[in-house]
Scaffold this motif. Structure first.
Motif, PDB file in Angstrom:
ATOM      1  N   ASN A 126       1.462  23.846  13.400  1.00 60.32           N
ATOM      2  CA  ASN A 126       1.493  22.952  12.533  1.00 60.32           C
ATOM      3  C   ASN A 126       0.280  22.366  11.949  1.00 60.32           C
ATOM      4  OD1 ASN A 126       1.703  19.722  11.883  1.00 60.32           O
ATOM      5  ND2 ASN A 126       3.973  20.670  11.561  1.00 60.32           N
TER       6      ASN A 126
ATOM      7  N   GLY B 236      -0.293  19.942   9.674  1.00 60.00           N
ATOM      8  CA  GLY B 236      -0.159  18.566   9.431  1.00 60.00           C
ATOM      9  C   GLY B 236       1.206  18.193   8.234  1.00 60.00           C
ATOM     10  N   ASN B 237       1.679  19.244   7.982  1.00 59.14           N
ATOM     11  CA  ASN B 237       2.756  18.961   7.084  1.00 59.14           C
ATOM     12  C   ASN B 237       3.957  19.201   8.030  1.00 59.14           C
ATOM     13  OD1 ASN B 237       2.874  21.692   7.340  1.00 59.14           O
ATOM     14  ND2 ASN B 237       2.234  21.945   5.123  1.00 59.14           N
ATOM     15  N   GLU B 238       5.090  19.551   7.387  1.00 60.40           N
ATOM     16  CA  GLU B 238       6.302  19.699   8.158  1.00 60.40           C
ATOM     17  C   GLU B 238       6.668  21.052   8.696  1.00 60.40           C
ATOM     18  OE1 GLU B 238       8.242  17.418   9.019  1.00 60.40           O
ATOM     19  OE2 GLU B 238       9.994  18.264   9.995  1.00 60.40           O
ATOM     20  N   LYS B 239       6.062  22.104   7.931  1.00 63.54           N
ATOM     21  CA  LYS B 239       6.429  23.561   8.304  1.00 63.54           C
ATOM     22  C   LYS B 239       5.590  24.108   9.140  1.00 63.54           C
ATOM     23  CE  LYS B 239       3.851  25.422   4.552  1.00 63.54           C
ATOM     24  NZ  LYS B 239       3.748  26.298   3.201  1.00 63.54           N
ATOM     25  N   LEU B 240       6.044  25.322   9.973  1.00 63.73           N
ATOM     26  CA  LEU B 240       5.254  25.723  11.025  1.00 63.73           C
ATOM     27  C   LEU B 240       4.862  27.234  10.327  1.00 63.73           C
ATOM     28  CD1 LEU B 240       7.385  25.318  14.317  1.00 63.73           C
ATOM     29  CD2 LEU B 240       5.276  24.430  13.582  1.00 63.73           C
TER      30      LEU B 240
END
Lengths: 110, 113
Positions: free
Chosen positions: A92, A94-98
């Motif tokens: 991650n 720092g945003n929502e996605k992996l």
């Protein structure tokens, strides 16, 4: 590429031995996660380690994170036949996605 | 529900056919993700919803791919005019915690012939 990259691609060990898989990434992360995938199934979340953590344990699993080397390792102790699966690291940023790596195929030989 | 449910489990489509893949996330999970997984590869991000808002669709490979989550729960991934390169497992995941772990469904295996 910003993908986590696992090493080795494949690993075969005897039941009862320990298995170690490594993951490397290229830029700063918020957290790193490990997932297991049995053949033909969805992924199962194993453990999450944050960028300010160095080591986490969960049962027979031990994860380490070295942010200076941009790498993580997953150790499975006292392996069992049921541990046979593919293991993926996911980062991650720092945003929502992996962002997932290509995985390590682990085979436990009874 | 207890887990993330995807349907159908398997789909065979003729090239050029439209398909719709359904995902029913865990109740209360705000975040919903679609990933595409080719054989022997890791999952590749397609799109992300927070409630009904599609906040990131940067991974959709072409304008033939469309996803929606109109009421903030069930989501549908639609692929128009399927091509052979669309053959893959499509995984849906939901998450309760921001930047937390995902719960994945079992996926839909799409084969385009």
């Amino acid at each position: 590429s910003q993908q986590g990259e696992e090493d080795p691609q494949a690993l075969s060990i005897q039941e009862g031995e320990n298995a170690t898989m490594n993951c490397s990434y290229k830029t700063s992360i918020n957290n790193l996660q490990w997932y297991r995938q049995n053949s033909g199934r969805g992924l199962v979340h194993l453990i999450l380690i944050r960028s300010n953590e160095r080591e986490k344990h969960s049962g027979r699993l031990r994860v380490t994170l070295d942010t200076s080397k941009k790498s993580s390792s997953l150790l499975i102790t006292a392996s069992r036949a049921a541990d046979t699966a593919s293991y993926f690291c996911a980062v991650n940023f720092g945003n929502e996605k992996l962002t997932f790596g290509t995985g390590t195929r682990l085979t436990i030989i009874p | 529900g207890a887990g993330v449910s995807q349907s159908p489990r398997y789909k065979v489509a003729k090239r050029g056919q439209d398909v719709a893949l359904r995902c029913d996330p865990i109740s209360g999970h705000v975040s919903l993700f679609w990933y595409q997984q080719a054989l022997g590869q890791g999952p590749e991000f397609l799109t992300y919803f927070q409630n009904e808002a599609q906040l990131d669709k940067s991974g959709l490979p072409s304008d033939r791919f469309f996803a929606e989550r109109p009421e903030g729960s069930v989501s549908t991934l639609k692929i128009q005019r399927t091509q052979q390169e669309d053959s893959a497992v499509y995984l849906c995941a939901s998450s309760l915690e921001y930047r937390g772990g995902y719960t994945f469904g079992s996926g839909t295996r799409l084969t385009v012939v």
